[in-house]
Design a protein around this motif. Structure first.
Motif, PDB file in Angstrom:
ATOM      1  N   LYS A 508       0.822  -1.176   0.043  1.00 55.03           N
ATOM      2  CA  LYS A 508      -0.118   0.132  -0.012  1.00 55.03           C
ATOM      3  C   LYS A 508       0.742   1.338  -0.155  1.00 55.03           C
ATOM      4  O   LYS A 508       1.999   1.269   0.633  1.00 55.03           O
ATOM      5  CB  LYS A 508      -0.782  -0.042   1.231  1.00 55.03           C
ATOM      6  N   SER A 511      -0.954   7.772  -1.481  1.00 56.98           N
ATOM      7  CA  SER A 511      -0.847   8.753  -2.651  1.00 56.98           C
ATOM      8  C   SER A 511      -0.984  10.406  -2.442  1.00 56.98           C
ATOM      9  O   SER A 511      -0.166  10.709  -2.855  1.00 56.98           O
ATOM     10  CB  SER A 511      -2.083   8.305  -3.576  1.00 56.98           C
ATOM     11  N   VAL A 609       2.369   7.000  -7.816  1.00 56.82           N
ATOM     12  CA  VAL A 609       0.924   7.421  -7.727  1.00 56.82           C
ATOM     13  C   VAL A 609       0.285   6.820  -9.006  1.00 56.82           C
ATOM     14  O   VAL A 609      -0.860   6.446  -8.829  1.00 56.82           O
ATOM     15  CB  VAL A 609       0.790   8.672  -7.789  1.00 56.82           C
ATOM     16  N   VAL A 612      -0.611   2.943  -8.980  1.00 53.20           N
ATOM     17  CA  VAL A 612      -1.273   2.297  -7.992  1.00 53.20           C
ATOM     18  C   VAL A 612      -2.703   1.650  -8.443  1.00 53.20           C
ATOM     19  O   VAL A 612      -3.377   2.015  -9.450  1.00 53.20           O
ATOM     20  CB  VAL A 612      -1.952   3.213  -6.824  1.00 53.20           C
ATOM     21  N   ASP A 613      -2.867   0.467  -7.979  1.00 51.58           N
ATOM     22  CA  ASP A 613      -4.220  -0.179  -8.350  1.00 51.58           C
ATOM     23  C   ASP A 613      -5.305   0.302  -7.969  1.00 51.58           C
ATOM     24  O   ASP A 613      -5.486   0.101  -6.526  1.00 51.58           O
ATOM     25  CB  ASP A 613      -4.013  -1.743  -8.510  1.00 51.58           C
ATOM     26  N   GLY A 617      -5.419   0.143  -3.964  1.00 51.11           N
ATOM     27  CA  GLY A 617      -4.494   1.322  -3.470  1.00 51.11           C
ATOM     28  C   GLY A 617      -3.459   0.555  -3.127  1.00 51.11           C
ATOM     29  O   GLY A 617      -2.643   1.260  -2.571  1.00 51.11           O
ATOM     30  N   ARG A 618      -2.949  -0.352  -3.990  1.00 46.88           N
ATOM     31  CA  ARG A 618      -1.491  -0.887  -3.570  1.00 46.88           C
ATOM     32  C   ARG A 618      -0.891  -0.966  -4.999  1.00 46.88           C
ATOM     33  O   ARG A 618      -1.297  -0.999  -6.238  1.00 46.88           O
ATOM     34  CB  ARG A 618      -1.748  -2.227  -3.128  1.00 46.88           C
ATOM     35  N   ILE A 619       0.640  -0.943  -4.958  1.00 53.06           N
ATOM     36  CA  ILE A 619       1.429  -1.191  -6.100  1.00 53.06           C
ATOM     37  C   ILE A 619       1.842  -2.700  -6.115  1.00 53.06           C
ATOM     38  O   ILE A 619       2.230  -3.142  -5.064  1.00 53.06           O
ATOM     39  CB  ILE A 619       2.820  -0.204  -5.805  1.00 53.06           C
TER      40      ILE A 619
END
Length: 892
Positions: A508, A511, A609, A612-613, A617-619
């Motif tokens: 997470k 952002s 930023v 981010v999925d 809300g995570r990479i």
């Protein structure tokens, strides 16, 4: 009147070989066979054929042994060293290429390529042909005529008789007279001392030929020139004889027989396969269809159920997915291919949009039917980059279990130095098979695989599954032969499910934190821009190397330290700016800071930023097992292993990586793992003792090399010792160490020499590692991971030294990489049972990052520490430092 003929191209093959050899740097196939001259020669000849499309062509080569010129003058070419071994090894491949190309190749014992070409050129000229001699050798100017021209392909310069006359004011026949006077250093042809080409041209213009010069010596101005000519007459006449191309070589070949034939694709493909020229192999290889393959479509539920019964019976399955995206977490299934028997495969279309929708099994229904087999551990799954397929299934609610064999990883374990490990390349390299390409099957009309008709989709996808199955057999045998089965099956393959879970979970990020930080840095950059312009006394494009070079070195007159290799313009790289920053100038310091902030903003703050999925809300980074030569994992899309740790802003970026509500981040970092592995290998008494006693090894090293007690070691001394400790592992010499520490080479060498005296085990290990590499051609890690070093005995000292550095470094770095992989597997398996809510998120060099439920912190800390420190019994203890925090910076 002579009949007008076609044009014949006569190529100076020997000149091409040497040009190619020197133009292309170190290049070899995975077995260490040098290939630079072959590659350059092939590319030049193919370009010539493509550009000019000659109907008639011959390539001449120098034959081995002396020529008639050596009989005339025993010092002919005496200053030329013998052909380098790495070039000599390539000559047979060059000759084989020319034969496979179906182009006439000629060499004649006792004669040079020049004489062969001269003979052919004059014959062709007499018979009405136009002749283009392809060479960069100026000696051939003597052959120029209304029908004979020269073409230097490297400079793309053509010279005909009129061009030559206009430039030199001489007839081509006078070239040998000029060279008789000026000589030729490269061939050790003496000429007349003190006479260069300009003087020689002037004399021949005045007196027509060499004999005329000697008949009119008294008319020549300059006593010294006169005397030199007088005493060197015989030498000049001999030189003229030596440079004269013999145009009467007895050759059993006729010009009409030199028609260019059709290339023998099979012969050429075989050569290019052995040399590992992938694109050239693709160009000439043909698809071989044995006629025995059985590829079928699976279009109904009944057919699918029958297929599953077969899979259950075989207990092994090669599987390949066709999807809508290269990103497995965004990809939707289009189809799946299955293979459990060589040359027999099935394609299950699921979402093709080709007017055949009614013939496909519904996606949800198909997955429902497939799920039991896909999730059965007892059915062994085989794939090429199977992690991708497993992630695709995971996003569709299916856990691919029983992952047994990945051909990409097997290829990497067998030889990490292989150019690539993609399926197309492996099929070529191991099976001599040319696959259908994605571009071929999709074509120009379809925008995605979903639009490919079912028959073509079947052929393409079934081939992927089939070739993967066939490769498994070949690669499994090779792994057994090399003794790498344990490394492959028990480390690399067991790591795959760990990475699947890590990539699926992601990490997470905050952002808003990144956006705020980006805005702050944007303001700082604008302020810095004003300061830089003030120091420069003008506004300019700070990101333009040319404009920056002008400002620094022409306007401000700072000392230029180096120029770029290509453009020869002023270098303004980080190394140059760092050196300039040590001088009493403010602008280099500002520029370094400006570049750092610019990179942080563009590479991390703004980019992360966007990655981010939105649903999580995570990479989700991708961990790669087949990239680094030492066995370390790499990270891509995005690369989270390069998040900076130095500098205030770099460290602040890590604050943006956060834990979910109710969780914390746990970071466990191996303490000096490479130095501990180094101690294990070197068995040096001082190193072993320091680690066993729990001493600070850098302080211990500082005390040893500075000759002081540990209590007297200053922070600066420890900094020097730390640089030396790690520098020795990475093969750092006095120059590099001096740059690292900001000291002179002599002082750096003194430190290194003292280090080796104090740590004799290090010297012993280094010598043994290099000797092992020389004997075997490779080095291994503690767990038998190989790295081949084909250049360990290269004649070039720089290339050889680099291989020696790898021989010393690879067992250390590779073993450290293997240790953390082993720890990841053991931790992952224990967490599944003991703390299933804990997630392993990242592996960054020697650090593992976890997301842990707050209630389980102590339990997980103990578990992680136990596994990392107890992963393998080295001769010194492994130590893991664990920290906890709500964000990555707090936990680091």
């Amino acid at each position: 009147m002579k009949q007008e003929r076609d044009t014949i191209y006569l190529v100076d093959g020997s000149s091409y070989i040497h040009r190619a050899y020197h133009a292309i740097g170190n290049l070899a196939n995975s077995r260490g066979l040098p290939t630079n001259a072959v590659f350059g020669f092939v590319k030049m000849i193919l370009k010539l054929i493509e550009d000019r499309k000659p109907n008639y062509m011959a390539i001449a080569f120098d034959a081995k042994g002396p020529t008639f010129r050596h009989e005339l003058y025993d010092m002919y070419k005496a200053n030329r060293p013998p052909m380098p071994e790495d070039l000599s090894a390539q000559i047979p491949y060059i000759h084989a290429f020319v034969k496979g190309l179906n182009v006439t190749m000629i060499e004649k014992e006792g004669f040079e390529a020049d004489d062969i070409l001269g003979t052919l050129a004059r014959r062709a000229e007499r018979d009405g042909w136009r002749v283009v001699i392809v060479t960069g050798d100026k000696d051939f100017r003597q052959l120029l005529s209304p029908r004979i021209s020269l073409w230097d392909t490297m400079k793309d310069r053509e010279t005909d008789m009129e061009t030559f006359k206009a430039e030199f004011g001489l007839d081509p026949s006078q070239v040998i007279d000029v060279m008789g006077l000026s000589g030729d250093y490269s061939d050790n042809i003496p000429g007349v001392p003190g006479v260069g080409e300009k003087t020689a041209v002037k004399l021949i213009k005045q007196f027509q030929n060499l004999e005329g010069v000697f008949d009119h010596l008294e008319e020549i101005k300059g006593k010294k020139l006169q005397e030199n000519l007088r005493v060197s007459k015989e030498q000049a006449l001999l030189s003229k004889q030596l440079v004269t191309i013999d145009c009467d070589v007895p050759l059993d070949v006729n010009i009409p027989d030199m028609r260019v034939g059709e290339p023998d694709g099979e012969v050429l493909a075989k050569i290019f396969r052995e040399l590992e020229f992938r694109s050239l192999w693709d160009q000439f290889a043909t698809r071989k269809d044995s006629g025995r393959k059985d590829y079928r479509l699976c279009l109904s539920e009944n057919e699918l159920r029958r297929l599953l019964l077969e899979i259950e019976r075989k207990r092994i399955l090669s599987i390949d997915t066709e999807t809508t995206s290269e990103d497995p977490l965004k990809a939707r299934l289009v189809g799946i291919s299955f293979c459990f028997e060589e040359k027999k495969a099935y394609y299950l279309p699921l979402a093709h949009k080709t007017g055949e929708d009614s013939e496909q099994v519904d996606l949800a229904r198909a997955l429902e039917i497939l799920k039991p087999v896909l999730e059965e551990e007892g059915v062994r799954k085989v794939g090429q980059n199977i992690k991708y397929d497993a992630l695709v299934f995971k996003t569709h609610g299916v856990e691919l279990k029983g992952i047994h064999f990945d051909t990409m990883i097997a290829s990497y374990v067998i030889n990490p130095g292989l150019r690539q490990h993609g399926l197309d390349y492996l099929a070529q390299h191991y099976l001599d098979h040319k696959m259908i390409t994605y571009k071929e099957v999709v074509g120009k009309k379809a925008s995605s695989f979903a639009e490919v008709d079912l028959e073509h989709a079947k052929e393409y996808s079934c081939e992927d599954a089939d070739i993967t199955f066939r490769l498994m057999r070949v690669l499994a045998d090779r792994l057994k032969e090399d003794g790498n089965q344990d490394l492959f099956y028990n480390l690399e393959m067991r790591l795959v499910p760990v990475l699947i879970d890590m990539e699926f979970v992601g990490i997470k990020i905050d952002s808003d934190f990144f956006k705020d930080m980006s805005r702050r840095i944007e303001r700082q950059l604008k302020e810095m821009e004003k300061k830089i312009f003030k120091e420069a006394g003008m506004e300019f494009n700070i990101n333009s190397p040319q404009q920056l070079g002008y400002v620094l070195f022409e306007k401000l007159k700072l000392p230029p330290l180096k120029k770029t290799a290509k453009t020869k313009s002023y270098s303004t790289d980080v190394k140059v700016l760092t050196q300039l920053a040590a001088l009493p100038y403010e602008i280099p310091k500002l520029l370094l800071r400006y570049r750092l902030l610019t990179k942080l903003k563009s590479t991390y703050l703004d980019t992360l930023v966007k990655l981010v999925d939105p649903s999580t809300g995570r990479i989700h980074t991708s961990f790669n097992q087949t990239v680094t030569a030492t066995g370390r994992l790499s990270s891509s899309n995005p690369n989270l292993q390069n998040i900076p740790i130095r500098g205030e802003e770099g460290r602040e970026i890590r604050k943006g990586f956060v834990a979910e509500q109710g969780y914390v981040l746990l970071s466990s970092d191996y303490s000096q793992v490479e130095l501990r592995v180094f101690a294990h290998y070197s068995e040096d008494r001082a190193f072993l003792e320091a680690f066993r006693k729990g001493e600070d090894v850098h302080t211990r090293t500082a005390a040893e090399i500075m000759g002081v007690s540990p209590d007297e070691v200053t922070p600066d001394m420890r900094r020097i010792a730390k640089a030396i400790n790690f520098g020795i592992i990475y093969g750092m010499g006095p120059r590099k160490l001096g740059e690292e520490l900001g000291i002179g080479q002599k002082e750096a060498k003194r430190y290194i020499d003292t280090y080796y005296k104090r740590y004799p085990g290090v010297v012993r290990y280094r010598e043994e590692a290099i000797e092992t590499a020389r004997k075997k051609g490779y080095v291994t890690t503690l767990f038998n991971r190989r790295r081949y070093l084909p250049n360990i005995e290269h004649k070039n000292r720089i290339i050889r030294s680099e291989s020696e550095r790898m021989a010393v470094n690879t067992p250390i770095q590779g073993t450290a990489a293997d240790l953390i992989k082993k720890a990841m597997i053991r931790i992952h398996e224990r967490l599944k049972k003991e703390s299933p809510e804990t997630r392993m998120l990242l592996q960054v060099h020697d650090e593992l990052v976890f997301e842990v439920p707050e209630a389980e912190i102590e339990k997980v800390k103990t578990l992680v520490k136990e596994e990392m420190e107890g992963v393998y019994p080295l001769k010194v203890p492994l130590k893991a430092d664990i920290k906890i925090g709500l964000n990555w910076q707090e936990a680091h």
